[in-house]
Design an enzyme around this catalytic site. Structure first.
Site, mmCIF file in Angstrom:
data_model
loop_
_atom_site.group_PDB
_atom_site.id
_atom_site.type_symbol
_atom_site.label_atom_id
_atom_site.label_comp_id
_atom_site.label_asym_id
_atom_site.label_seq_id
_atom_site.Cartn_x
_atom_site.Cartn_y
_atom_site.Cartn_z
ATOM 1 N N ASP A 13 0.813 -1.222 0.000
ATOM 2 C CA ASP A 13 0.000 0.000 0.000
ATOM 3 C C ASP A 13 0.848 1.276 0.000
ATOM 4 O O ASP A 13 0.444 2.300 0.550
ATOM 5 C CB ASP A 13 -0.972 0.019 1.191
ATOM 6 C CG ASP A 13 -1.891 -1.188 1.183
ATOM 7 O OD1 ASP A 13 -2.271 -1.621 0.082
ATOM 8 O OD2 ASP A 13 -2.206 -1.699 2.268
ATOM 9 N N GLY A 15 1.593 2.953 -2.631
ATOM 10 C CA GLY A 15 1.195 3.826 -3.739
ATOM 11 C C GLY A 15 1.700 3.285 -5.075
ATOM 12 O O GLY A 15 1.883 4.037 -6.031
ATOM 13 N N LYS A 16 1.878 1.963 -5.160
ATOM 14 C CA LYS A 16 2.397 1.350 -6.390
ATOM 15 C C LYS A 16 1.466 1.594 -7.569
ATOM 16 O O LYS A 16 1.911 1.807 -8.687
ATOM 17 C CB LYS A 16 2.578 -0.171 -6.187
ATOM 18 C CG LYS A 16 3.580 -0.516 -5.105
ATOM 19 C CD LYS A 16 3.643 -2.017 -4.843
ATOM 20 C CE LYS A 16 2.379 -2.589 -4.229
ATOM 21 N NZ LYS A 16 2.070 -2.113 -2.870
ATOM 22 N N GLY A 40 -4.597 -4.368 -3.780
ATOM 23 C CA GLY A 40 -5.562 -3.306 -4.078
ATOM 24 C C GLY A 40 -4.768 -2.082 -4.479
ATOM 25 O O GLY A 40 -4.126 -1.453 -3.643
ATOM 26 N N HIS A 41 -4.751 -1.781 -5.774
ATOM 27 C CA HIS A 41 -3.966 -0.656 -6.279
ATOM 28 C C HIS A 41 -4.903 0.453 -6.739
ATOM 29 O O HIS A 41 -5.756 0.223 -7.594
ATOM 30 C CB HIS A 41 -3.063 -1.113 -7.430
ATOM 31 C CG HIS A 41 -2.011 -2.098 -6.998
ATOM 32 N ND1 HIS A 41 -1.063 -2.602 -7.831
ATOM 33 C CD2 HIS A 41 -1.766 -2.648 -5.778
ATOM 34 C CE1 HIS A 41 -0.278 -3.433 -7.154
ATOM 35 N NE2 HIS A 41 -0.702 -3.475 -5.907
ATOM 36 N N GLN A 223 1.848 -6.160 -3.144
ATOM 37 C CA GLN A 223 2.333 -6.314 -1.764
ATOM 38 C C GLN A 223 3.642 -5.516 -1.569
ATOM 39 O O GLN A 223 3.800 -4.485 -2.199
ATOM 40 C CB GLN A 223 2.519 -7.793 -1.395
ATOM 41 C CG GLN A 223 1.202 -8.555 -1.256
ATOM 42 C CD GLN A 223 0.576 -8.988 -2.558
ATOM 43 O OE1 GLN A 223 1.215 -9.606 -3.386
ATOM 44 N NE2 GLN A 223 -0.694 -8.690 -2.749
ATOM 45 N N THR A 238 2.924 -12.743 2.749
ATOM 46 C CA THR A 238 2.075 -13.367 1.743
ATOM 47 C C THR A 238 2.845 -14.565 1.175
ATOM 48 O O THR A 238 3.972 -14.844 1.596
ATOM 49 C CB THR A 238 1.636 -12.345 0.675
ATOM 50 O OG1 THR A 238 0.601 -12.941 -0.117
ATOM 51 C CG2 THR A 238 2.790 -11.906 -0.229
ATOM 52 N N GLY A 301 -10.910 -3.197 3.638
ATOM 53 C CA GLY A 301 -11.465 -2.051 4.366
ATOM 54 C C GLY A 301 -10.936 -1.939 5.793
ATOM 55 O O GLY A 301 -11.330 -1.048 6.545
ATOM 56 N N ARG A 304 -5.534 0.530 8.476
ATOM 57 C CA ARG A 304 -4.117 0.171 8.398
ATOM 58 C C ARG A 304 -3.415 0.668 9.655
ATOM 59 O O ARG A 304 -3.694 1.774 10.115
ATOM 60 C CB ARG A 304 -3.475 0.815 7.168
ATOM 61 C CG ARG A 304 -4.004 0.265 5.861
ATOM 62 C CD ARG A 304 -3.416 1.002 4.657
ATOM 63 N NE ARG A 304 -3.972 0.511 3.404
ATOM 64 C CZ ARG A 304 -4.113 1.258 2.305
ATOM 65 N NH1 ARG A 304 -3.744 2.529 2.299
ATOM 66 N NH2 ARG A 304 -4.625 0.733 1.218
ATOM 67 N N VAL A 412 2.952 14.029 -4.018
ATOM 68 C CA VAL A 412 2.370 14.906 -2.997
ATOM 69 C C VAL A 412 0.842 14.844 -2.993
ATOM 70 O O VAL A 412 0.165 15.733 -2.476
ATOM 71 C CB VAL A 412 2.862 16.371 -3.161
ATOM 72 C CG1 VAL A 412 4.353 16.470 -2.873
ATOM 73 C CG2 VAL A 412 2.536 16.913 -4.555
HETATM 74 P P1 GDP Z 1 -0.743 0.282 -3.539
HETATM 75 O O1 GDP Z 1 -1.362 -0.969 -3.044
HETATM 76 O O2 GDP Z 1 0.724 0.342 -3.273
HETATM 77 O O3 GDP Z 1 -1.059 0.570 -4.973
HETATM 78 O O4 GDP Z 1 -1.382 1.468 -2.677
HETATM 79 P P2 GDP Z 1 -2.947 1.649 -2.332
HETATM 80 O O5 GDP Z 1 -3.641 2.118 -3.559
HETATM 81 O O6 GDP Z 1 -3.466 0.452 -1.640
HETATM 82 O O7 GDP Z 1 -2.859 2.774 -1.238
HETATM 83 C C1 GDP Z 1 -2.272 4.021 -1.489
HETATM 84 C C2 GDP Z 1 -3.335 5.100 -1.308
HETATM 85 O O8 GDP Z 1 -2.705 6.363 -1.244
HETATM 86 C C3 GDP Z 1 -4.324 5.196 -2.446
HETATM 87 O O9 GDP Z 1 -5.559 5.616 -1.951
HETATM 88 C C4 GDP Z 1 -3.709 6.269 -3.360
HETATM 89 O O10 GDP Z 1 -4.669 6.951 -4.144
HETATM 90 C C5 GDP Z 1 -3.124 7.180 -2.343
HETATM 91 N N1 GDP Z 1 -1.909 7.901 -2.732
HETATM 92 C C6 GDP Z 1 -0.877 7.499 -3.533
HETATM 93 N N2 GDP Z 1 0.110 8.433 -3.537
HETATM 94 C C7 GDP Z 1 -0.315 9.417 -2.720
HETATM 95 C C8 GDP Z 1 0.283 10.642 -2.287
HETATM 96 O O11 GDP Z 1 1.402 11.001 -2.631
HETATM 97 N N3 GDP Z 1 -0.453 11.409 -1.422
HETATM 98 C C9 GDP Z 1 -1.691 11.042 -0.992
HETATM 99 N N4 GDP Z 1 -2.329 11.842 -0.142
HETATM 100 N N5 GDP Z 1 -2.276 9.902 -1.381
HETATM 101 C C10 GDP Z 1 -1.578 9.097 -2.219
HETATM 102 P P1 IMO Z 2 -0.978 -4.203 -2.198
HETATM 103 O O1 IMO Z 2 -0.520 -4.754 -3.527
HETATM 104 C C1 IMO Z 2 -0.978 -4.691 2.117
HETATM 105 C C2 IMO Z 2 -1.165 -8.783 3.670
HETATM 106 C C3 IMO Z 2 -2.419 -9.239 4.398
HETATM 107 C C4 IMO Z 2 -1.802 -10.191 5.405
HETATM 108 C C5 IMO Z 2 -0.693 -10.861 4.586
HETATM 109 C C6 IMO Z 2 -1.077 -12.211 3.998
HETATM 110 O O2 IMO Z 2 -2.254 -3.472 -2.259
HETATM 111 O O3 IMO Z 2 0.128 -3.444 -1.542
HETATM 112 P P2 IMO Z 2 -2.639 -12.914 1.954
HETATM 113 O O4 IMO Z 2 -4.091 -12.698 1.704
HETATM 114 O O5 IMO Z 2 -1.740 -12.354 0.895
HETATM 115 O O6 IMO Z 2 -2.296 -14.356 2.250
HETATM 116 O O7 IMO Z 2 -2.326 -12.113 3.313
HETATM 117 O O8 IMO Z 2 -0.376 -9.957 3.543
HETATM 118 N N1 IMO Z 2 -1.390 -8.242 2.302
HETATM 119 C C7 IMO Z 2 -1.272 -6.949 1.988
HETATM 120 N N2 IMO Z 2 -1.049 -5.874 2.760
HETATM 121 N N3 IMO Z 2 -1.091 -4.543 0.793
HETATM 122 C C8 IMO Z 2 -1.308 -5.622 -0.002
HETATM 123 O O9 IMO Z 2 -1.297 -5.536 -1.347
HETATM 124 C C9 IMO Z 2 -1.451 -6.893 0.599
HETATM 125 N N4 IMO Z 2 -1.683 -8.136 0.125
HETATM 126 C C10 IMO Z 2 -1.631 -8.948 1.185
HETATM 127 O O10 IMO Z 2 -3.063 -8.160 5.021
HETATM 128 O O11 IMO Z 2 -1.191 -9.484 6.433
HETATM 129 MG MG MG Z 3 -2.936 -1.604 -1.823
#
Ligand code: GDP
Ligand code: IMO
Ligand code: MG
Length: 425
Positions: A13, A15-16, A40-41, A223, A238, A301, A304, A412
């Site tokens: 999570d 911000g990939k 979840g990206h 991840q 994972t 949901g 974090r 940012v």
């Molecule tokens: P990922 O799993 O690495 O792709 O990250 P997620 O999408 O799960 O979580 C990152 C969250 O931060 C998302 O809601 C993005 O829209 C948001 N995000 C990404 N970069 C930034 C940033 O620089 N600033 C803020 N405020 N939000 C960001």
């Molecule tokens: P993104 O790509 C954050 C965590 C789960 C749990 C552990 C094992 O959005 O960054 P699993 O269902 O993979 O067997 O769960 O890994 N986990 C993540 N945490 N971001 C993710 O993906 C994750 N994918 C799995 O919460 O701790």
């Molecule tokens: Mg994510």
């Protein structure tokens, strides 16, 4: 070599999705190489927000070829729902391909994931319950069912029959769960097969040819480094290899075809699920970061867990992934805080350690050593690096110094226009 790996440097999570989408504007191909719909990206474009679980974050760009590699585990129901969601929003999936070697997730995998977590009681991992671990277990057990099997009705029927027999016995004996109907799953999956067929390809060939033709290829990690099966906080990890090493086996190319590796790093630290977290803030500062940064899981949901930036972790990620640069995200979330802290090392049994320990028992005893930085005001509208407040620049420079890699991009805000590129990839 213009291929680039984008990996999560912390616990996911980071911000990939945002960084991949941003970089995809100049890419020809975007490839997912591991994980499944546990990811979840989030991609924000103008007022639109897309949540992608399986499909590469390059899909929002019309002409980008998007590929799901063999290292991914694919839930066909989730995959087809994601395709529908995109099509309903006017996003074409014509340029999407899935490897014929990709392993499939079945309902029994999800059920085993769920019931095993319950059985672990207070030692649960906190998985996403998407069946990820049980599917990778079948893969290594050599009983997994792949897309190429699904494409051949007789082979699929035979493999499914053998699997259902074993899984139903396991579910019944171990959990008292009645199990699944072979006919029902067979029919459902044969129906999926026809919907999936147009997307199936030999992904390794596609990626190899793209790299050979000097096309720009992005490998999008899911991840993060600390969730890696070997290098993460085992067993709170994972079941795949999110680290850059996972690209070769997860796509079917050699290491000589990888150019650069960028680590996506959040300006603080978050984690979903259980396991030790040295810089965690179980106080009002942690809550403030969670609310301001909307730190709630994209997939489940869940809130974090939030904490200060940990340079021991990121330095570890620089080494394990061979990072050539850092994309530093969410610096804007830390705005308006009087003081920002940065962990520069751990104290373990009276000694200072700088390398991330293997044992989570040791990690749980590590006390973070902090440096404090004066805070900064809102930066979400700044578009040039040298216009960032001096306090932000000091924070970034210290991160570079401690972690041993240059920050090549600063984010940012969630949108594309809230991105400051320092060094082009
Ligand atoms: P990922 O799993 O690495 O792709 O990250 P997620 O999408 O799960 O979580 C990152 C969250 O931060 C998302 O809601 C993005 O829209 C948001 N995000 C990404 N970069 C930034 C940033 O620089 N600033 C803020 N405020 N939000 C960001
Ligand atoms: P993104 O790509 C954050 C965590 C789960 C749990 C552990 C094992 O959005 O960054 P699993 O269902 O993979 O067997 O769960 O890994 N986990 C993540 N945490 N971001 C993710 O993906 C994750 N994918 C799995 O919460 O701790
Ligand atoms: Mg994510």
């Amino acid at each position: 070599m213009s291929s680039l790996v984008i990996v999560g440097a912390q616990w996911g999570d980071e911000g990939k999705g945002k960084i991949t989408d941003y970089m995809a504007s100049k890419a020809d191909v975007v490839v997912r190489y591991q994980g499944g719909n546990n990811a979840g990206h989030t991609v924000e474009v103008g007022n639109e927000k897309y949540k992608l679980n399986l499909i590469p974050s390059g899909i929002i760009h019309d002409n980008t070829l998007c590929i799901i590699g063999n290292g991914v585990v694919l839930d066909p129901e989730a995959f087809l729902n994601e395709i529908r969601m995109l099509q309903e929003r006017g996003i074409s999936t014509a340029n999407l391909k899935i490897s014929d070697r990709t392993h499939l997730i079945f309902p029994y995998h999800k059920k085993i994931d769920e019931l095993t977590e319950i059985q672990r009681g207070s030692n649960d991992i906190g998985t996403t319950k998407k069946g990820i671990g049980p599917t990778y277990m079948d893969k290594t057990e050599r009983i997994g069912i792949r897309i190429c099997d699904l494409m051949k009705k007789d082979i699929f029927a035979e493999k499914l029959k053998a699997n259902i027999e074993v899984k139903n016995k396991y579910l019944k004996d171990f959990f008292g769960f009645e199990g699944y109907s072979y006919d029902e799953i067979l029919n459902t999956y044969l129906n999926y097969a026809e919907q999936i067929r147009p997307y199936v390809a030999d992904a390794s060939v596609l990626v190899y040819e793209a790299v050979k033709a000097d096309k720009k290829v992005l490998f999008e990690g899911a991840q993060g480094t600390l969730l890696d099966l070997d290098f993460g906080t085992y067993p709170y990890v994972t079941s795949s290899h999110p680290t850059s090493g996972g690209v070769c086996s997860g796509v079917g190319i050699g290491p000589s075809m990888i150019g650069k590796v960028v680590g996506v790093v959040k300006a603080y630290t978050t984690r979903v699920g259980k396991g030790p977290f040295p810089t965690e803030l179980n106080d009002e500062i942690g809550e403030h970061i969670r609310q301001k940064g909307f730190e709630f899981g994209t997939v489940t949901g869940r809130p974090r867990r939030c904490g200060w930036f940990d340079s021991v972790i990121v330095r570890y990620a620089v080494r394990i992934n061979g990072l050539t640069g850092i994309a530093l995200t969410k610096l804007d979330t830390l705005a308006d805080m009087p003081i920002v802290k940065l962990c520069v090392g751990y104290k373990l049994n009276g000694e200072i350690i700088k390398d991330f320990p293997a044992s989570i028992a040791d990690l749980a005893l590590c006390e973070p050593i902090y440096e404090e930085f004066p805070g900064w005001e809102d930066i979400s509208g700044i578009t040039e690096y040298n216009k960032l407040p001096t306090n932000v620049l000091r924070y970034i420079e210290r991160i570079e110094e401690l972690c041993g890699a240059k920050v090549s991009l600063v984010s940012v805000g969630p949108r594309r226009d809230q991105t400051i590129v320092i060094e082009e990839y």
